[in-house]
Write a protein that holds these residues in place. Structure first.
Motif, PDB file in Angstrom:
ATOM      1  N   LYS A  48       0.840  -1.200   0.000  1.00  0.00           N
ATOM      2  CA  LYS A  48       0.000   0.000   0.000  1.00  0.00           C
ATOM      3  C   LYS A  48       0.873   1.248   0.000  1.00  0.00           C
ATOM      4  CE  LYS A  48      -3.061  -2.071   3.181  1.00  0.00           C
ATOM      5  NZ  LYS A  48      -4.059  -2.061   4.204  1.00  0.00           N
ATOM      6  N   GLU A  49       1.977   1.184   0.754  1.00  0.00           N
ATOM      7  CA  GLU A  49       2.890   2.346   0.796  1.00  0.00           C
ATOM      8  C   GLU A  49       3.507   2.595  -0.578  1.00  0.00           C
ATOM      9  OE1 GLU A  49       5.478   1.157   3.961  1.00  0.00           O
ATOM     10  OE2 GLU A  49       3.841   1.394   5.418  1.00  0.00           O
ATOM     11  N   ALA A  50       3.821   1.525  -1.294  1.00  0.00           N
ATOM     12  CA  ALA A  50       4.414   1.687  -2.629  1.00  0.00           C
ATOM     13  C   ALA A  50       3.428   2.388  -3.565  1.00  0.00           C
ATOM     14  CB  ALA A  50       4.812   0.322  -3.198  1.00  0.00           C
ATOM     15  N   ALA A  51       2.140   2.090  -3.387  1.00  0.00           N
ATOM     16  CA  ALA A  51       1.130   2.742  -4.231  1.00  0.00           C
ATOM     17  C   ALA A  51       1.050   4.229  -3.905  1.00  0.00           C
ATOM     18  CB  ALA A  51      -0.225   2.078  -4.005  1.00  0.00           C
ATOM     19  N   THR A  52       1.083   4.544  -2.603  1.00  0.00           N
ATOM     20  CA  THR A  52       1.029   5.952  -2.184  1.00  0.00           C
ATOM     21  C   THR A  52       2.252   6.701  -2.721  1.00  0.00           C
ATOM     22  OG1 THR A  52      -0.021   5.174  -0.181  1.00  0.00           O
ATOM     23  CG2 THR A  52       0.716   7.445  -0.154  1.00  0.00           C
ATOM     24  N   ALA A  53       3.406   6.053  -2.612  1.00  0.00           N
ATOM     25  CA  ALA A  53       4.642   6.698  -3.082  1.00  0.00           C
ATOM     26  C   ALA A  53       4.570   6.930  -4.592  1.00  0.00           C
ATOM     27  CB  ALA A  53       5.847   5.823  -2.727  1.00  0.00           C
ATOM     28  N   ALA A  54       3.986   5.989  -5.322  1.00  0.00           N
ATOM     29  CA  ALA A  54       3.881   6.147  -6.784  1.00  0.00           C
ATOM     30  C   ALA A  54       3.007   7.349  -7.120  1.00  0.00           C
ATOM     31  CB  ALA A  54       3.306   4.875  -7.403  1.00  0.00           C
ATOM     32  N   MET A  55       1.949   7.529  -6.368  1.00  0.00           N
ATOM     33  CA  MET A  55       1.086   8.699  -6.598  1.00  0.00           C
ATOM     34  C   MET A  55       1.859   9.974  -6.304  1.00  0.00           C
ATOM     35  SD  MET A  55      -2.744   7.712  -5.375  1.00  0.00           S
ATOM     36  CE  MET A  55      -2.437   6.529  -4.079  1.00  0.00           C
TER      37      MET A  55
END
Ligand SMILES: Cc1ncc(COP(=O)(O)O)c(C=O)c1O
Length: 406
Positions: free
Chosen positions: A57-64
């Motif tokens: 989930k953190e990787a998705a937030t970072a991608a955004m």
């Protein structure tokens, strides 16, 4: 405002040939009944109840945060393809080149792309039954002819080499092999795969679709094997399908992937470019983290499913008229309910078929999927992707309900 009148022949015969996915339909029914205040335990849906791992989930937030919010390459970003290649090499000993890899919006879209780009009217697709229903419906959308081969419980509900041989015709295009299997949880061993491969080697026009999506949800210390690894001579005509949905509890992120022959991947990519363009950029970033990040939670989760299987089998052993097949993987229990047929409910209704049994169980607070939807009757499928307390209560309800039959 109401809808307009539908013109004659407005809907294509294609759409008339297929059904709504039974697990989606079952889940919808459970939601409706609950909204009416009914206490229903829903065992119809095929998705893990665990959370998507925090690092994903953190990787998705970072991608955004990095503004990775735009279209990507149709078959996935180079980083995602690299992570998929590494996964195939590390876990399956399959060495795909970047142009032999693509990602789609779930394993389902990957299969859809493959069928759409290869199947025409009259082409046959061999599907061992019971099966995941989309194997049947996707070829039907493509005007193809699904050929289902019923597997026998005494053979471990697996397709036998002689049965495969007998089903092959000059029109056979694909043989679909799903291990661990939805809905039975049957697992094909290396020896099973070798024996099937021996048949396939005699029929070079038949391509193999290996659906390995439940690869990591495997029990009893059994080692997973994929057919292109077991028989490298099939590598050049095998599409190996996998995804993050089941292993990483990421059903809603919609990332599936595959490795296969370059020309096939090129055509599948063409189909995808005209349907969804690419998978979500944010989900791709999440999938990279899932595949490359720590894998330490995977085994304990498989163990949790195994514990649930054991509990359900133990409780249902004492349910008269119901006999469960013992799954070796995935997260379903497939149960034969022949022993309930012909019996009468306390309300005086006779159970004529498995639908009646499923309806009776629903009246008693448990929703299951009927076997006919998976190509085998009279059986039903229960998802065991729910907390063990809920499964225990569901089994107790089933036990009480069938014990009350006369
Ligand atoms: C056997 C099998 N293959 C493929 C899929 C597709 O998974 P997804 O499209 O969520 O990646 C499912 C989902 O239920 C499945 O059971």
């Amino acid at each position: 405002m109401s809808d307009s009148a539908i013109p004659k022949n407005f809907f294509s015969p294609r759409v008339g040939r297929i059904t709504v996915s039974p697990s989606n339909a079952g889940a919808q029914r459970v939601r409706e009944l609950r909204a009416q205040g009914r206490d229903i335990i829903g065992l119809t849906i095929g998705e893990p109840d665990f959370e998507t791992p925090a690092n994903v989930k953190e990787a998705a937030t970072a991608a955004m945060g990095r503004e990775e919010t735009k279209y990507t390459d149709v078959g996935g970003t180079p980083e995602l393809k690299a992570a998929i290649r590494a996964k195939f090499k590390r876990e399956n000993n399959l060495d795909y080149a970047p142009e032999q890899i693509m990602a789609g919006n779930g394993g389902k879209q990957v299969i859809f792309n493959a069928i759409m780009s290869t199947v025409s009217a009259g082409d046959e697709i061999i599907i061992p039954a019971p099966y995941w229903v989309s194997y049947l419906d996707i070829p039907l959308l493509a005007d193809g002819t699904p050929v289902s081969v019923v597997c026998r419980p005494e053979d471990g509900v697996k397709i036998m080499p002689e049965a495969l041989e007998a089903a092959i015709t000059p029109r056979t295009k694909w043989f679909v092999l799903n291990s661990p299997c939805n809905p039975t949880g049957a697992v094909y061993t290396r020896d099973d795969l070798k024996a099937l491969a021996a048949v396939l080697l005699r029929h070079p026009h038949v391509w193999v679709m290996a659906d390995d999506i439940y690869e990591h949800l495997i029990f009893d210390g059994i080692k997973f094997a994929s057919i292109a690894e077991v028989e490298p001579r099939l590598f050049g005509r095998t599409l190996t399908v996998n995804g993050v949905a089941k292993t990483y509890a990421m059903t809603g992120w919609r990332i599936g992937f595959c490795g296969g022959p370059v020309e096939l991947i090129r055509n599948m990519t063409k189909v995808q470019s005209q349907s969804t363009t690419c998978p979500s950029s944010i989900s791709q970033a999440a999938a990279i983290q899932a595949l490359n990040g720590p894998q330490d939670f995977v085994k304990p989760r498989a163990q949790a499913f195994q514990d649930r299987r054991d509990r359900v089998l133990e409780l249902l052993r004492e349910a008269p008229g119901i006999e469960c097949f013992r799954p070796q993987g995935a997260f379903y229990v497939f149960a034969n309910c022949a022993g309930t047929l012909g019996k009468r409910t306390p309300q005086g209704r006779t159970l004529e078929n498995e639908q009646d049994t499923a309806d009776y169980l629903l009246d008693n607070g448990v929703a299951v999927g009927v076997g006919a939807a998976y190509g085998l009757s009279p059986w039903f499928r229960m998802s065991i992707a729910s907390p063990i307390e809920e499964l225990t209560e569901a089994c107790q309800r089933i036990r009480r309900a069938v014990a009350a039959l006369k």
